[in-house]
Write a protein that holds these residues in place. Structure first.
Motif, mmCIF file in Angstrom:
data_model
loop_
_atom_site.group_PDB
_atom_site.id
_atom_site.type_symbol
_atom_site.label_atom_id
_atom_site.label_comp_id
_atom_site.label_asym_id
_atom_site.label_seq_id
_atom_site.Cartn_x
_atom_site.Cartn_y
_atom_site.Cartn_z
ATOM 1 N N ALA A 1 0.835 -1.200 0.000
ATOM 2 C CA ALA A 1 0.000 0.000 0.000
ATOM 3 C C ALA A 1 0.871 1.251 0.000
ATOM 4 C CB ALA A 1 -0.921 0.009 1.214
ATOM 5 N N THR A 2 0.413 2.264 -0.710
ATOM 6 C CA THR A 2 1.106 3.548 -0.729
ATOM 7 C C THR A 2 0.282 4.541 0.081
ATOM 8 O OG1 THR A 2 0.008 4.158 -2.784
ATOM 9 C CG2 THR A 2 2.178 3.127 -2.978
ATOM 10 N N ASP A 3 0.861 5.658 0.416
ATOM 11 C CA ASP A 3 0.174 6.681 1.215
ATOM 12 C C ASP A 3 -0.433 6.083 2.482
ATOM 13 O OD1 ASP A 3 0.722 8.560 -0.830
ATOM 14 O OD2 ASP A 3 -1.089 7.967 -1.892
ATOM 15 N N VAL A 4 0.319 5.192 3.120
ATOM 16 C CA VAL A 4 -0.187 4.466 4.283
ATOM 17 C C VAL A 4 -0.578 5.422 5.403
ATOM 18 C CG1 VAL A 4 0.467 2.847 6.110
ATOM 19 C CG2 VAL A 4 1.026 2.342 3.739
ATOM 20 N N ILE A 5 0.281 6.378 5.708
ATOM 21 C CA ILE A 5 -0.002 7.309 6.811
ATOM 22 C C ILE A 5 -1.318 8.049 6.558
ATOM 23 C CG2 ILE A 5 0.786 9.390 8.013
ATOM 24 C CD1 ILE A 5 2.327 7.005 8.850
ATOM 25 N N ALA A 6 -1.507 8.559 5.358
ATOM 26 C CA ALA A 6 -2.735 9.296 5.045
ATOM 27 C C ALA A 6 -3.952 8.387 5.189
ATOM 28 C CB ALA A 6 -2.660 9.876 3.638
ATOM 29 N N GLN A 7 -3.855 7.161 4.694
ATOM 30 C CA GLN A 7 -4.984 6.232 4.795
ATOM 31 C C GLN A 7 -5.276 5.886 6.254
ATOM 32 O OE1 GLN A 7 -5.289 2.950 1.870
ATOM 33 N NE2 GLN A 7 -3.365 3.748 1.019
ATOM 34 N N LEU A 8 -4.232 5.616 7.042
ATOM 35 C CA LEU A 8 -4.433 5.289 8.458
ATOM 36 C C LEU A 8 -4.983 6.478 9.230
ATOM 37 C CD1 LEU A 8 -1.265 3.138 9.261
ATOM 38 C CD2 LEU A 8 -3.608 2.329 8.903
ATOM 39 N N ASP A 9 -4.463 7.678 8.948
ATOM 40 C CA ASP A 9 -4.962 8.884 9.620
ATOM 41 C C ASP A 9 -6.454 9.088 9.353
ATOM 42 O OD1 ASP A 9 -2.647 9.655 10.936
ATOM 43 O OD2 ASP A 9 -1.994 11.016 9.354
ATOM 44 N N ASP A 10 -6.869 8.884 8.100
ATOM 45 C CA ASP A 10 -8.291 9.049 7.757
ATOM 46 C C ASP A 10 -9.166 8.053 8.514
ATOM 47 O OD1 ASP A 10 -7.655 11.116 6.040
ATOM 48 O OD2 ASP A 10 -7.789 9.895 4.216
ATOM 49 N N LEU A 11 -8.720 6.801 8.560
ATOM 50 C CA LEU A 11 -9.484 5.778 9.293
ATOM 51 C C LEU A 11 -9.530 6.108 10.785
ATOM 52 C CD1 LEU A 11 -8.143 2.559 7.552
ATOM 53 C CD2 LEU A 11 -10.514 3.346 7.551
ATOM 54 N N ALA A 12 -8.386 6.467 11.355
ATOM 55 C CA ALA A 12 -8.312 6.749 12.793
ATOM 56 C C ALA A 12 -9.196 7.924 13.178
ATOM 57 C CB ALA A 12 -6.864 7.012 13.196
ATOM 58 N N GLU A 13 -9.239 8.928 12.331
ATOM 59 C CA GLU A 13 -10.051 10.109 12.627
ATOM 60 C C GLU A 13 -11.534 9.744 12.767
ATOM 61 O OE1 GLU A 13 -11.063 14.398 10.608
ATOM 62 O OE2 GLU A 13 -9.146 13.459 10.159
ATOM 63 N N GLU A 14 -11.999 8.783 11.981
ATOM 64 C CA GLU A 14 -13.397 8.342 12.069
ATOM 65 C C GLU A 14 -13.737 7.788 13.447
ATOM 66 O OE1 GLU A 14 -14.651 5.595 9.024
ATOM 67 O OE2 GLU A 14 -13.300 6.531 7.562
ATOM 68 N N TYR A 15 -12.738 7.270 14.143
ATOM 69 C CA TYR A 15 -12.950 6.632 15.449
ATOM 70 C C TYR A 15 -12.432 7.476 16.612
ATOM 71 C CZ TYR A 15 -14.248 2.483 12.857
ATOM 72 O OH TYR A 15 -14.893 1.605 12.016
ATOM 73 N N GLY A 16 -12.048 8.716 16.352
ATOM 74 C CA GLY A 16 -11.529 9.577 17.414
ATOM 75 C C GLY A 16 -10.174 9.124 17.910
ATOM 76 N N CYS A 17 -9.371 8.582 17.008
ATOM 77 C CA CYS A 17 -8.057 8.059 17.376
ATOM 78 C C CYS A 17 -6.950 8.766 16.593
ATOM 79 C CB CYS A 17 -7.978 6.561 17.096
ATOM 80 S SG CYS A 17 -9.103 5.578 18.105
ATOM 81 N N LEU A 18 -5.735 8.543 17.022
ATOM 82 C CA LEU A 18 -4.539 9.039 16.357
ATOM 83 C C LEU A 18 -3.654 7.871 15.985
ATOM 84 C CD1 LEU A 18 -3.620 11.832 18.921
ATOM 85 C CD2 LEU A 18 -4.630 12.182 16.678
ATOM 86 N N VAL A 19 -2.851 8.051 14.953
ATOM 87 C CA VAL A 19 -1.871 7.056 14.546
ATOM 88 C C VAL A 19 -0.497 7.573 14.952
ATOM 89 C CG1 VAL A 19 -0.838 5.840 12.584
ATOM 90 C CG2 VAL A 19 -3.270 6.391 12.563
ATOM 91 N N THR A 20 0.275 6.736 15.613
ATOM 92 C CA THR A 20 1.657 7.091 15.929
ATOM 93 C C THR A 20 2.571 6.038 15.331
ATOM 94 O OG1 THR A 20 1.614 5.937 18.063
ATOM 95 C CG2 THR A 20 1.017 8.269 18.074
ATOM 96 N N GLY A 21 3.783 6.435 15.067
ATOM 97 C CA GLY A 21 4.745 5.505 14.480
ATOM 98 C C GLY A 21 5.265 6.064 13.178
ATOM 99 N N PRO A 22 5.963 5.311 12.438
ATOM 100 C CA PRO A 22 6.168 3.871 12.556
ATOM 101 C C PRO A 22 7.164 3.530 13.649
ATOM 102 C CG PRO A 22 7.409 4.690 10.698
ATOM 103 C CD PRO A 22 6.634 5.857 11.258
ATOM 104 N N TYR A 23 6.960 2.369 14.228
ATOM 105 C CA TYR A 23 7.857 1.840 15.242
ATOM 106 C C TYR A 23 8.538 0.604 14.681
ATOM 107 C CZ TYR A 23 5.212 4.947 18.227
ATOM 108 O OH TYR A 23 4.614 6.057 18.760
ATOM 109 N N ASP A 24 9.778 0.437 15.045
ATOM 110 C CA ASP A 24 10.570 -0.683 14.562
ATOM 111 C C ASP A 24 10.440 -1.854 15.523
ATOM 112 O OD1 ASP A 24 12.388 -2.023 12.921
ATOM 113 O OD2 ASP A 24 14.104 -1.333 14.083
ATOM 114 N N SER A 25 10.395 -3.048 14.965
ATOM 115 C CA SER A 25 10.443 -4.254 15.779
ATOM 116 C C SER A 25 11.225 -5.294 15.008
ATOM 117 C CB SER A 25 9.035 -4.764 16.112
ATOM 118 O OG SER A 25 8.394 -5.261 14.968
ATOM 119 N N GLU A 26 11.580 -6.333 15.674
ATOM 120 C CA GLU A 26 12.382 -7.359 15.001
ATOM 121 C C GLU A 26 11.548 -7.977 13.884
ATOM 122 O OE1 GLU A 26 15.246 -9.206 16.983
ATOM 123 O OE2 GLU A 26 15.588 -7.479 18.231
#
Length: 114
Positions: free
Chosen positions: A47-72
Motif C-alpha cells: 500500500a502507498t500513502d499508508v499514513i494518510a490512509q491510516l490517519d483518515d481511518l483513525a479520525e473516524e474513530y476519534g483516534c490518532l496514529v503514531t509511528g512507525p515503530y521498529d520491531s524485530e
C-alpha cells in the motif's frame, strides 16, 4: 517553461479491504476500551500513502496514529499504533509525560476555568 508534477506518477495502492476491516475493529476497540491498537507492516504490504490512509481511518474513530515503530520480525519488522485522541497524555499525536504540579500554587490558575 516546462511544467512539473508535484505528485508521484505511480498510481496509489489502497490498503487491502480485509486489512481495513481488521484496522476498523482495532480502532473501535481502542475508542471503546482505551487500549492501544496496532497494525503491522506485514499487513500493509504494498500500500502507498499508508499514513494518510491510516490517519483518515483513525479520525473516524476519534483516534490518532503514531509511528512507525521498529520491531524485530514481529509484525513484519515494524508497526503503527492507534491511541485515543482524548487520552490524557496525547498532544498532537505524541505521547508525553505530564509533569506533576510542584506546589498547590501551580493549579490555582485553573480554578476559574471549571
Amino acid at each position: 517553461m516546462d511544467s512539473f508534477q508535484l505528485t508521484s506518477p505511480e498510481s496509489s495502492v489502497e490498503i487491502a479491504s480485509e486489512v481495513i476491516q481488521r484496522i476498523r475493529e482495532s480502532l473501535a476497540e481502542t475508542r471503546d476500551k482505551g487500549v492501544s491498537g496496532a497494525v503491522g507492516f506485514d499487513e500493509l504490504r504494498d500500500a502507498t500513502d499508508v499514513i494518510a490512509q491510516l490517519d483518515d481511518l483513525a479520525e473516524e474513530y476519534g483516534c490518532l496514529v503514531t509511528g512507525p515503530y521498529d520491531s524485530e520480525e514481529t509484525n513484519g519488522g515494524g508497526y503503527y499504533l492507534f491511541e485515543r485522541q482524548d487520552a490524557p497524555n496525547v498532544v498532537d499525536g505524541c505521547w508525553l509525560t505530564k509533569p506533576e504540579p510542584e506546589s498547590a500554587g501551580d493549579t490555582l490558575g485553573y480554578l476559574g476555568l471549571a
